[in-house]
Design a protein around this motif. Sequence first.
Motif, PDB file in Angstrom:
ATOM      1  N   ASN A  93     -30.901  83.255  40.824  1.00  0.00           N
ATOM      2  CA  ASN A  93     -30.445  82.186  41.725  1.00  0.00           C
ATOM      3  C   ASN A  93     -28.925  82.058  41.705  1.00  0.00           C
ATOM      4  N   SER A  94     -28.347  82.185  40.513  1.00  0.00           N
ATOM      5  CA  SER A  94     -26.890  82.074  40.395  1.00  0.00           C
ATOM      6  C   SER A  94     -26.194  83.232  41.097  1.00  0.00           C
ATOM      7  N   LEU A  95     -26.729  84.447  40.934  1.00  0.00           N
ATOM      8  CA  LEU A  95     -26.144  85.611  41.611  1.00  0.00           C
ATOM      9  C   LEU A  95     -26.238  85.476  43.127  1.00  0.00           C
ATOM     10  N   GLU A  96     -27.335  84.899  43.578  1.00  0.00           N
ATOM     11  CA  GLU A  96     -27.486  84.678  45.022  1.00  0.00           C
ATOM     12  C   GLU A  96     -26.445  83.678  45.526  1.00  0.00           C
ATOM     13  N   GLU A  97     -26.200  82.631  44.740  1.00  0.00           N
ATOM     14  CA  GLU A  97     -25.174  81.647  45.119  1.00  0.00           C
ATOM     15  C   GLU A  97     -23.787  82.289  45.145  1.00  0.00           C
ATOM     16  N   ILE A  98     -23.528  83.157  44.177  1.00  0.00           N
ATOM     17  CA  ILE A  98     -22.224  83.835  44.119  1.00  0.00           C
ATOM     18  C   ILE A  98     -22.041  84.746  45.328  1.00  0.00           C
ATOM     19  N   ASP A  99     -23.073  85.531  45.640  1.00  0.00           N
ATOM     20  CA  ASP A  99     -22.999  86.429  46.806  1.00  0.00           C
ATOM     21  C   ASP A  99     -22.812  85.643  48.099  1.00  0.00           C
ATOM     22  N   THR A 100     -23.506  84.517  48.200  1.00  0.00           N
ATOM     23  CA  THR A 100     -23.379  83.681  49.403  1.00  0.00           C
ATOM     24  C   THR A 100     -21.961  83.148  49.543  1.00  0.00           C
ATOM     25  N   ALA A 101     -21.396  82.698  48.424  1.00  0.00           N
ATOM     26  CA  ALA A 101     -20.029  82.160  48.456  1.00  0.00           C
ATOM     27  C   ALA A 101     -19.021  83.242  48.834  1.00  0.00           C
ATOM     28  N   LEU A 102     -19.163  84.430  48.250  1.00  0.00           N
ATOM     29  CA  LEU A 102     -18.224  85.519  48.551  1.00  0.00           C
ATOM     30  C   LEU A 102     -18.380  85.998  49.995  1.00  0.00           C
ATOM     31  N   ALA A 151     -19.346  84.225  52.502  1.00  0.00           N
ATOM     32  CA  ALA A 151     -18.855  83.181  53.410  1.00  0.00           C
ATOM     33  C   ALA A 151     -17.337  83.029  53.353  1.00  0.00           C
ATOM     34  N   GLY A 152     -16.692  83.800  52.493  1.00  0.00           N
ATOM     35  CA  GLY A 152     -15.236  83.712  52.381  1.00  0.00           C
ATOM     36  C   GLY A 152     -14.749  82.696  51.367  1.00  0.00           C
ATOM     37  N   ASN A 153     -15.679  82.076  50.631  1.00  0.00           N
ATOM     38  CA  ASN A 153     -15.290  81.116  49.587  1.00  0.00           C
ATOM     39  C   ASN A 153     -15.026  81.877  48.284  1.00  0.00           C
ATOM     40  N   THR A 154     -13.947  82.638  48.304  1.00  0.00           N
ATOM     41  CA  THR A 154     -13.677  83.555  47.188  1.00  0.00           C
ATOM     42  C   THR A 154     -13.446  82.814  45.880  1.00  0.00           C
ATOM     43  N   GLU A 155     -12.646  81.763  45.929  1.00  0.00           N
ATOM     44  CA  GLU A 155     -12.336  81.015  44.701  1.00  0.00           C
ATOM     45  C   GLU A 155     -13.599  80.417  44.092  1.00  0.00           C
ATOM     46  N   SER A 156     -14.444  79.850  44.942  1.00  0.00           N
ATOM     47  CA  SER A 156     -15.686  79.242  44.456  1.00  0.00           C
ATOM     48  C   SER A 156     -16.609  80.295  43.850  1.00  0.00           C
ATOM     49  N   GLY A 157     -16.755  81.422  44.544  1.00  0.00           N
ATOM     50  CA  GLY A 157     -17.604  82.490  44.026  1.00  0.00           C
ATOM     51  C   GLY A 157     -17.085  83.056  42.722  1.00  0.00           C
ATOM     52  N   LEU A 158     -15.765  83.193  42.633  1.00  0.00           N
ATOM     53  CA  LEU A 158     -15.148  83.709  41.406  1.00  0.00           C
ATOM     54  C   LEU A 158     -15.388  82.766  40.236  1.00  0.00           C
ATOM     55  N   LYS A 159     -15.253  81.477  40.487  1.00  0.00           N
ATOM     56  CA  LYS A 159     -15.469  80.484  39.431  1.00  0.00           C
ATOM     57  C   LYS A 159     -16.913  80.511  38.936  1.00  0.00           C
ATOM     58  N   LYS A 160     -17.856  80.567  39.863  1.00  0.00           N
ATOM     59  CA  LYS A 160     -19.274  80.599  39.482  1.00  0.00           C
ATOM     60  C   LYS A 160     -19.603  81.868  38.701  1.00  0.00           C
ATOM     61  N   SER A 205     -18.748  93.322  38.726  1.00  0.00           N
ATOM     62  CA  SER A 205     -18.556  93.805  40.092  1.00  0.00           C
ATOM     63  C   SER A 205     -18.177  92.659  41.032  1.00  0.00           C
ATOM     64  N   CYS A 206     -18.886  91.536  40.914  1.00  0.00           N
ATOM     65  CA  CYS A 206     -18.587  90.367  41.763  1.00  0.00           C
ATOM     66  C   CYS A 206     -17.175  89.851  41.513  1.00  0.00           C
ATOM     67  N   ILE A 207     -16.820  89.744  40.243  1.00  0.00           N
ATOM     68  CA  ILE A 207     -15.483  89.247  39.895  1.00  0.00           C
ATOM     69  C   ILE A 207     -14.413  90.220  40.388  1.00  0.00           C
ATOM     70  N   ALA A 253     -13.998  89.844  44.124  1.00  0.00           N
ATOM     71  CA  ALA A 253     -13.298  88.595  44.443  1.00  0.00           C
ATOM     72  C   ALA A 253     -11.801  88.726  44.171  1.00  0.00           C
ATOM     73  N   LEU A 254     -11.465  89.329  43.047  1.00  0.00           N
ATOM     74  CA  LEU A 254     -10.053  89.521  42.709  1.00  0.00           C
ATOM     75  C   LEU A 254      -9.378  90.488  43.684  1.00  0.00           C
ATOM     76  N   MET A 255     -10.130  91.468  44.171  1.00  0.00           N
ATOM     77  CA  MET A 255      -9.576  92.390  45.164  1.00  0.00           C
ATOM     78  C   MET A 255      -9.241  91.639  46.450  1.00  0.00           C
ATOM     79  N   ASP A 256     -10.137  90.738  46.850  1.00  0.00           N
ATOM     80  CA  ASP A 256      -9.876  89.939  48.053  1.00  0.00           C
ATOM     81  C   ASP A 256      -8.669  89.026  47.868  1.00  0.00           C
ATOM     82  N   LEU A 257      -8.456  88.594  46.619  1.00  0.00           N
ATOM     83  CA  LEU A 257      -7.313  87.717  46.333  1.00  0.00           C
ATOM     84  C   LEU A 257      -6.019  88.501  46.103  1.00  0.00           C
ATOM     85  N   GLY A 258      -6.125  89.833  46.125  1.00  0.00           N
ATOM     86  CA  GLY A 258      -4.931  90.663  45.988  1.00  0.00           C
ATOM     87  C   GLY A 258      -4.546  91.005  44.568  1.00  0.00           C
TER      88      GLY A 258
END
Length: 386
Positions: free
Chosen positions: A201-210, A212-221, A249-251, A254-259
């Motif tokens: 469930n947590s991985l699904e929430e992270i994927d959904t956040a990333l 949707a463009g909510n990179t910071e939120s997904g990275l934090k989770k 991989s998720c982190i 996310a960091l790649m999207d943040l540069g």
Amino acid sequence: MILLRSPSCLLQGLYQKAEALYTMGNFEFALVYYHRGNKLRPELQEFRLGIQKAQEAIDNSVGSPSSVKLENKGDLSFFHKSDGVRPKDLNHSHKRESKKHGRKIDKSEKTAKELLGELYSDREYLEKLLQDEDLVKGKIRTGERVQDLIVSCISYLDTRTAFWQQQKPIYARQRDRKLMQQQWNRALHKPPSDPTRYVLNSLEEIDTALSAGNTESGLKKARELMKAVKEWSEGVLPNKREVLGNLHSCIGNALMDLGNMEKSLHHHEKDLELAKKGDLMDSKSRALDNIGRVYARIGKFQQAIEVWEEKLPLACGGLEKAWLFHEIGRCYLELKRYREARDYGSRSLMAADDISDEKWQLNASVLMAQAELTMNNQISHIIQNQ
């Protein structure tokens, strides 16, 4: 009088008086009445608890005898009458006392601030009002002077501070906060009843956040979940290594999207390391894919080619092959190795034809055309120079 003499009323009266004295801060007298009640009815828990809390309040106020340590410091001239006390010594003693007193004031202010909390700002405001000479000379409707009213408010706050300090000093509050933090940490690290479902469930929430463009939120989770998973054993989470790789991989993405390419590369390499240790082919393919993308983004095209060529045997499906051949060809094009770029463009086109994907057919054709055009221009330039 008859009611007061009945045993139940007497005990109730003793208890209420002890409680009232305790609330007023008269801990010694409260202790006396708690003892009286306990002597009459030792089986009642209320009096035993009263004795305990009154004794603790007294110890907090004056300190227990075991905590007092006598030292031969300060002015001991009273005990040595034969030794004269020189004015210089008195001056030094006075300075030491002044400094010591100054430190006490600072410490007491800090203590008051911690005990009063939000009320401390009110106390400071009241003190500032006292400095307004015009204001303090005034009177309110009842005829009471404003100065007396302000002073009484400050006095009340000081009394409350002293009472709270006696009941529970700062060190006890700090200890309680520390214990609460430890309990919270233990609760945080305690695995849920169904760790696998919780992780999914947590991985699904992270994927959904990333996604949707909510990179910071997904990275934090993702970081919070990784911290929790690291505390669990493989007995609790059998596929712990695979989950950690997925989180890396998720982190990394996310960091790649943040540069932040350096940290992104670090996490993708961790993903690859875990995949190799666990012989996880899908995870290895994913990690190589992401590492190549990072290298391409930072302009290290040769490293990207090497990583993606390592991934080629793991590629499954025409779409992935079409994309991979195209990306390798693009890197060769950036390196001005046009023949290799054209060849990989051709391989990408063949993979796209197999799945009838028009988008990648177009991308591959454009890559081949760019490489072919540049090669022809180079040949023409060479012929003209001859």
